[in-house]
Scaffold this motif. Sequence first.
Motif, mmCIF file in Angstrom:
data_model
loop_
_atom_site.group_PDB
_atom_site.id
_atom_site.type_symbol
_atom_site.label_atom_id
_atom_site.label_comp_id
_atom_site.label_asym_id
_atom_site.label_seq_id
_atom_site.Cartn_x
_atom_site.Cartn_y
_atom_site.Cartn_z
ATOM 1 N N GLY A 64 0.817 -1.206 0.000
ATOM 2 C CA GLY A 64 0.000 0.000 0.000
ATOM 3 C C GLY A 64 0.854 1.260 0.000
ATOM 4 N N GLN A 65 1.933 1.247 0.758
ATOM 5 C CA GLN A 65 2.842 2.396 0.794
ATOM 6 C C GLN A 65 3.547 2.579 -0.546
ATOM 7 N N ARG A 66 3.914 1.466 -1.196
ATOM 8 C CA ARG A 66 4.558 1.564 -2.507
ATOM 9 C C ARG A 66 3.606 2.161 -3.542
ATOM 10 N N LEU A 67 2.328 1.741 -3.477
ATOM 11 C CA LEU A 67 1.348 2.276 -4.423
ATOM 12 C C LEU A 67 1.116 3.765 -4.202
ATOM 13 N N LEU A 68 1.066 4.192 -2.945
ATOM 14 C CA LEU A 68 0.911 5.624 -2.660
ATOM 15 C C LEU A 68 2.090 6.415 -3.209
ATOM 16 N N ALA A 69 3.279 5.881 -3.019
ATOM 17 C CA ALA A 69 4.467 6.574 -3.518
ATOM 18 C C ALA A 69 4.438 6.676 -5.042
ATOM 19 N N ALA A 70 4.037 5.582 -5.696
ATOM 20 C CA ALA A 70 3.967 5.597 -7.159
ATOM 21 C C ALA A 70 2.911 6.567 -7.667
ATOM 22 N N ALA A 71 1.857 6.756 -6.871
ATOM 23 C CA ALA A 71 0.772 7.670 -7.256
ATOM 24 C C ALA A 71 1.042 9.093 -6.808
ATOM 25 N N ASP A 72 2.216 9.326 -6.203
ATOM 26 C CA ASP A 72 2.554 10.649 -5.673
ATOM 27 C C ASP A 72 1.471 11.137 -4.710
ATOM 28 N N ALA A 73 1.055 10.231 -3.828
ATOM 29 C CA ALA A 73 0.011 10.529 -2.848
ATOM 30 C C ALA A 73 0.499 10.123 -1.464
ATOM 31 N N GLY A 74 -0.184 10.623 -0.461
ATOM 32 C CA GLY A 74 0.180 10.304 0.907
ATOM 33 C C GLY A 74 -1.014 9.780 1.681
ATOM 34 N N PRO A 75 -0.807 9.388 2.944
ATOM 35 C CA PRO A 75 -1.895 8.838 3.751
ATOM 36 C C PRO A 75 -3.075 9.790 3.905
ATOM 37 N N VAL B 12 -6.111 9.419 1.183
ATOM 38 C CA VAL B 12 -6.931 8.213 1.028
ATOM 39 C C VAL B 12 -8.421 8.558 1.139
ATOM 40 N N PRO B 13 -9.262 7.750 0.443
ATOM 41 C CA PRO B 13 -8.852 6.623 -0.393
ATOM 42 C C PRO B 13 -8.233 7.081 -1.708
ATOM 43 N N VAL B 14 -7.250 6.322 -2.168
ATOM 44 C CA VAL B 14 -6.629 6.558 -3.465
ATOM 45 C C VAL B 14 -6.987 5.383 -4.366
ATOM 46 N N VAL B 15 -7.527 5.686 -5.526
ATOM 47 C CA VAL B 15 -7.936 4.656 -6.477
ATOM 48 C C VAL B 15 -7.036 4.761 -7.705
ATOM 49 N N ILE B 16 -6.507 3.613 -8.121
ATOM 50 C CA ILE B 16 -5.643 3.555 -9.308
ATOM 51 C C ILE B 16 -6.321 2.651 -10.324
ATOM 52 N N THR B 17 -6.628 3.195 -11.487
ATOM 53 C CA THR B 17 -7.332 2.439 -12.516
ATOM 54 C C THR B 17 -6.369 1.534 -13.263
ATOM 55 N N PRO B 18 -6.881 0.555 -14.029
ATOM 56 C CA PRO B 18 -5.992 -0.314 -14.823
ATOM 57 C C PRO B 18 -5.105 0.468 -15.778
ATOM 58 N N GLY B 19 -5.565 1.646 -16.226
ATOM 59 C CA GLY B 19 -4.770 2.464 -17.121
ATOM 60 C C GLY B 19 -3.787 3.377 -16.414
#
Length: 552
Positions: A179-190, A193-200
């Motif tokens: 979850g922390q890796r995904l937030l970092a990749a999305a340039d988002a922080g705790p 949230v919620p952070v949603v990442i689409t298939p694209g």
Amino acid sequence: MGKPVLLSVDDDPGVSRAVARDLRRRYGEDFRVLRASSGAEALDALRELKLRGDTVAALLADYRMPQLNGIEFLEKAMDLFPRARRALLTAYADTDAAIQAINLVDVDFYLLKPWDPPEEKLYPVVDSMIESWKDSHDAAVEDVKLVGHRWSAPSFRARDFLARNAVPYRWYSVDEPEGQRLLAAADAGPDDVPVVITPGGVVLRAPSDAELASMAGLAVEASAEFYDLVVVGGGPAGLGAAVYGASEGLRTVLVERDATGGQAGQSSRIENYLGFPNGVSGGQLADRARRQARKFGVEMLLARDVVALEAHGSKRVLRFDDGSSIAAHAVVLATGVSYRSLDVAGADGLTGRGVYYGSAMTEAAECADQKVFIVGGANSAGQAAVFFARYASSVHLLVRGPSLEASMSHYLIEQLAGVANVHVHTCTTVAEAHGNDHLEQVTLLDASTGERATYPASHLFVFIGGAPRTHWLDGVLVRDERGFIRTGPGLLTDGRRPHGWTLDRDPYFLESSLPGVFVAGDVRADSVKRVASAVGEGAMAVTLVHRYLEER
């Protein structure tokens, strides 16, 4: 991600090869056809597909298999791929078993062996299964990632919205490395949230329901400005009205604020609905109704909040909270009811963080080995108690009255009595909810003794009565003192029609004080609060819509 999978299971090698051959001949270009010789082998294959992130479109299982028959296999397979369509392969002598499977594990079809020629007896069934699967969001949304915090109310809301609308997603906690890796990749922080990442790879930070719906491919904008019939509310009454309206040739649109299925859609098991002797989950019933509505061409708008109803001559106009509107010749209001708020100290601030309204089945895994409290004495509370008893160490049903008999069906009372870890506490209410970031304790009041006691608690589910959401109809329709909409004979006072009534007849049985606006289900004054009656009222409302339209 590879092609979606068609999996057949049969312990007879000759039949197994024949099924795979016929499936590859017709569907091999677009689907990966797999076969297994036993239920256990097929389950192993499904687990591997799940881990790899593949999708399964359809499952075909032979009924008569040793160790694990077709019904048992399909029931276990539902836990891995709940949206895969399911068919039972059976001999003529086993058609009773096939019918049982349709009720027990929500089997979509059964196929009689032999099916030669396949063009007549196999392919039409598989075509229907594939078409139905394509209409589900499992086909459209392959790998939505949802990153959130366990005790974040917005995170819970996003999970609940996606789950109730049958949108598959993967949950990642901000407390876990992935979850922390995904937030970092999305340039988002705790705090995002919620952070949603689409298939694209599109990132949504703290999205609204409408944004979630759009991301998932759910319709949020009407395709036209005018319809024959607008149905407001997607519970059993609304879905019933939409299906009957569209099937009888009316251009129909259904508008729902949250998710189709309503409160019934959150039920873990409805045991007394006609035609399902082994019961059916609310989610399965709602899914079937959605598919049926789409089959007849019902347009569905989700995450849209109707805030006003207006009459412009014979036209009925519904306005949304964003200022847009749609209009129709007739309207069916089937907005149902909402659970009343638990009006005790501490509860409001902990809503979505340990205090939940309705079943909130997405929380089931978090209840493992926990003590769970459920407030309410009607069927919805009893069904939730049976459901959460599978996960929790103990379930405590808190009932205000002296017994369950006045408000709960007899079959469910007997069922609760047979579940060892369910404990019913009569004359008991919640006096206070305690916790900082999430629910930690509840204080209970025993009305018979006046004693208070405080217990550790992580989950409190509330099912206390229903309040209609009809404030937006104030001054437009006649309602009773509790806000339920009056219809038909309930509008007459000493034989006089309601003020402003313009037609030279009395209102029809389900018609409101505004001609052409009909009411079905729980939101109607003096209605019977049962799923079957709600569906029946939805169908009856459409019959009355036709009568109204013939008068114009």
